[in-house]
Design an enzyme around this catalytic site. Structure first.
Site, PDB file in Angstrom:
ATOM      1  N   CYS A  44     -19.170  -7.118   3.402  1.00 58.46           N
ATOM      2  CA  CYS A  44     -18.559  -5.827   3.711  1.00 58.46           C
ATOM      3  C   CYS A  44     -17.228  -5.741   2.976  1.00 58.46           C
ATOM      4  O   CYS A  44     -16.540  -6.754   2.804  1.00 58.46           O
ATOM      5  CB  CYS A  44     -18.343  -5.693   5.216  1.00 58.46           C
ATOM      6  SG  CYS A  44     -17.563  -4.145   5.737  1.00 58.46           S
ATOM      7  N   CYS A  53     -19.606   1.215   8.011  1.00 62.02           N
ATOM      8  CA  CYS A  53     -18.830   0.654   9.118  1.00 62.02           C
ATOM      9  C   CYS A  53     -17.669   1.610   9.339  1.00 62.02           C
ATOM     10  O   CYS A  53     -16.797   1.750   8.472  1.00 62.02           O
ATOM     11  CB  CYS A  53     -18.340  -0.743   8.761  1.00 62.02           C
ATOM     12  SG  CYS A  53     -17.250  -1.489   9.997  1.00 62.02           S
ATOM     13  N   CYS A  71     -16.158  -9.937   5.606  1.00 63.59           N
ATOM     14  CA  CYS A  71     -15.545  -8.661   5.242  1.00 63.59           C
ATOM     15  C   CYS A  71     -14.300  -8.916   4.399  1.00 63.59           C
ATOM     16  O   CYS A  71     -13.490  -9.795   4.717  1.00 63.59           O
ATOM     17  CB  CYS A  71     -15.164  -7.883   6.498  1.00 63.59           C
ATOM     18  SG  CYS A  71     -16.528  -7.672   7.668  1.00 63.59           S
ATOM     19  N   CYS A  82       0.124   5.140   6.792  1.00 57.83           N
ATOM     20  CA  CYS A  82      -0.548   4.968   8.072  1.00 57.83           C
ATOM     21  C   CYS A  82       0.443   4.352   9.065  1.00 57.83           C
ATOM     22  O   CYS A  82       0.960   3.257   8.843  1.00 57.83           O
ATOM     23  CB  CYS A  82      -1.765   4.068   7.918  1.00 57.83           C
ATOM     24  SG  CYS A  82      -2.948   4.632   6.659  1.00 57.83           S
ATOM     25  N   CYS A 113       0.157   0.636  10.283  1.00 55.29           N
ATOM     26  CA  CYS A 113      -0.206  -0.425   9.348  1.00 55.29           C
ATOM     27  C   CYS A 113       0.996  -1.211   8.821  1.00 55.29           C
ATOM     28  O   CYS A 113       1.891  -0.641   8.179  1.00 55.29           O
ATOM     29  CB  CYS A 113      -0.981   0.151   8.169  1.00 55.29           C
ATOM     30  SG  CYS A 113      -1.583  -1.131   7.050  1.00 55.29           S
ATOM     31  N   ARG A 142     -18.276  -3.002  17.462  1.00 57.60           N
ATOM     32  CA  ARG A 142     -17.441  -4.177  17.210  1.00 57.60           C
ATOM     33  C   ARG A 142     -16.127  -4.095  17.968  1.00 57.60           C
ATOM     34  O   ARG A 142     -15.364  -3.140  17.815  1.00 57.60           O
ATOM     35  CB  ARG A 142     -17.177  -4.339  15.702  1.00 57.60           C
ATOM     36  CG  ARG A 142     -16.374  -5.602  15.356  1.00 57.60           C
ATOM     37  CD  ARG A 142     -16.361  -5.865  13.866  1.00 57.60           C
ATOM     38  NE  ARG A 142     -17.719  -6.057  13.395  1.00 57.60           N
ATOM     39  CZ  ARG A 142     -18.285  -5.345  12.426  1.00 57.60           C
ATOM     40  NH1 ARG A 142     -17.609  -4.391  11.823  1.00 57.60           N
ATOM     41  NH2 ARG A 142     -19.525  -5.590  12.064  1.00 57.60           N
ATOM     42  N   CYS A 202       0.836  -1.203   0.000  1.00 56.00           N
ATOM     43  CA  CYS A 202       0.000   0.000   0.000  1.00 56.00           C
ATOM     44  C   CYS A 202       0.873   1.255   0.000  1.00 56.00           C
ATOM     45  O   CYS A 202       1.849   1.341   0.754  1.00 56.00           O
ATOM     46  CB  CYS A 202      -0.906   0.001   1.224  1.00 56.00           C
ATOM     47  SG  CYS A 202      -2.024   1.419   1.289  1.00 56.00           S
TER      48      CYS A 202
END
Length: 354
Positions: free
Chosen positions: A146, A206, A114, A74, A77, A278, A70
């Site tokens: 999702c 979400c 998901c 972040c 991450c 969640r 990616c």
């Protein structure tokens, strides 16, 4: 509203549902987080019972359908290409591979599947069309579907809606003020814009955040305010505890007291009583007692399976053992009570979940 009724004639009427609010102030949220712990949990449980069955937990499974590489930065991450975390980039899975995993998740008690892809923006072309086919396939298995694919265009959101996508995950992560300390490759407003496109397409949202990244208490209040003033509230609100991964900028962050996570869960439940709250990343570091307090504070959804994208998660057997100890169950599973000789006794529960 219907009552909870068992076969022994016992009845318990859920609390009256309070009106949903979208005008929470930072001062009000701070007051919630400051409540004595028994009062906070009592208020959260009262709000929870007004909208949900307190004995049920939704089982969700999260699969990484495209891993690593990616371009975002972040700081939490392990899939960011710029960090050396040992996560190898992998191409998008096939539709068949994804649906095999979805069928296994369903057979293990999950009701929502998901799919996460490590993209900054969802791509155009063949890869996106493959994801659309995955969504159709997951829905055909009788599961909620999702996706979390990064930022979406209006046309992409509409295509996913046409395929039957139930929900789109796009977390705010933290407060607007602290956001720039964690991510510089995407603006907060871009996240809000994607959420707006998802809403406009008729897909449920979400959206949640992470604690333990070095944020202040004021930042946690700011995150909760951003979530609870959305109209409508996010239908699912994941509360994540930072998983410290070697090679990321946050690897050396101090651990957070689990009771702070419980307070965040309870506050989210009070602020957004109709939403699914969640208990997400970081559960592996929690004791059974800490997770039980989170359920008492209004958490009613978990990710099942031994992996969340690329980080570890409690195994399904451990989750079932915990729910059994607590006398709780996964949604859509039959309710049983154990008699004196160990034989299961039927118990019918009727509840209005809205």
């Amino acid at each position: 509203m219907e009552s909870l009724t068992d076969d022994f004639g016992c009845m318990a009427t859920p609390p009256q549902r309070p009106p949903l609010r979208y005008d929470w102030t930072a001062e009000e949220i701070a007051s919630l987080l400051d409540l004595p712990f028994p009062e906070l949990l009592y208020s959260a449980q009262t709000a929870h019972r007004a909208f949900h069955n307190p004995d049920e937990v939704q089982g969700c499974t999260l699969l990484s359908i495209k891993t690593g590489g990616c371009p975002e930065d972040c700081a939490y991450c392990p899939q960011a290409a710029r960090y050396k975390t040992g996560v190898d980039a992998q191409a998008l899975l096939s539709v068949d591979e994804t649906l095999d995993a979805a069928a296994t998740a369903r057979d293990n008690g999950a009701t929502r599947f998901c799919m996460g892809a490590a993209w900054r923006d969802a791509p155009e072309g063949d890869e996106f069309e493959r994801v659309v086919e995955m969504v159709r396939g997951v829905r055909s298995l009788g599961l909620e579907a999702c996706c979390t694919l990064g930022m979406l265009t209006r046309q992409q959101a509409e295509r996913l809606a046409e395929a039957g996508l139930t929900a789109y995950n796009h977390n705010l992560d933290t407060s607007p003020e602290f956001y720039g300390e964690i991510i510089t490759t995407r603006r907060y407003q871009e996240r809000l814009d994607t959420l707006g496109r998802v809403r406009a397409a008729g897909i449920t949202v979400c959206c949640g955040g992470i604690i333990g990244m070095g944020e202040s208490r004021t930042d946690r209040i700011g995150l909760l305010r951003e979530l609870s003033t959305q109209v409508p509230h996010p239908e699912s609100v994941p509360i994540n505890l930072l998983v410290r991964v070697e090679g990321t900028p946050l690897a050396a962050q101090r651990s957070v007291d689990p009771l702070e996570l419980v307070r965040m869960v309870a506050a989210a439940r009070i602020l957004m009583p109709a939403s699914m709250v969640r208990l997400s990343a970081g559960r592996l570091s929690l004791s059974d007692e800490a997770q039980a307090l989170c359920f008492l504070g209004g958490a009613n959804s978990i990710f099942m399976g031994d992996k969340l994208l690329t980080t570890s998660n409690p195994e399904m057997d451990r989750d079932r053992q915990l729910l059994d100890k607590l006398g709780m169950r996964l949604m859509n599973e039959p309710v049983t009570m154990t008699g004196s000789e160990g034989a299961p006794l039927p118990l019918s529960v009727k509840a209005d979940h809205g």
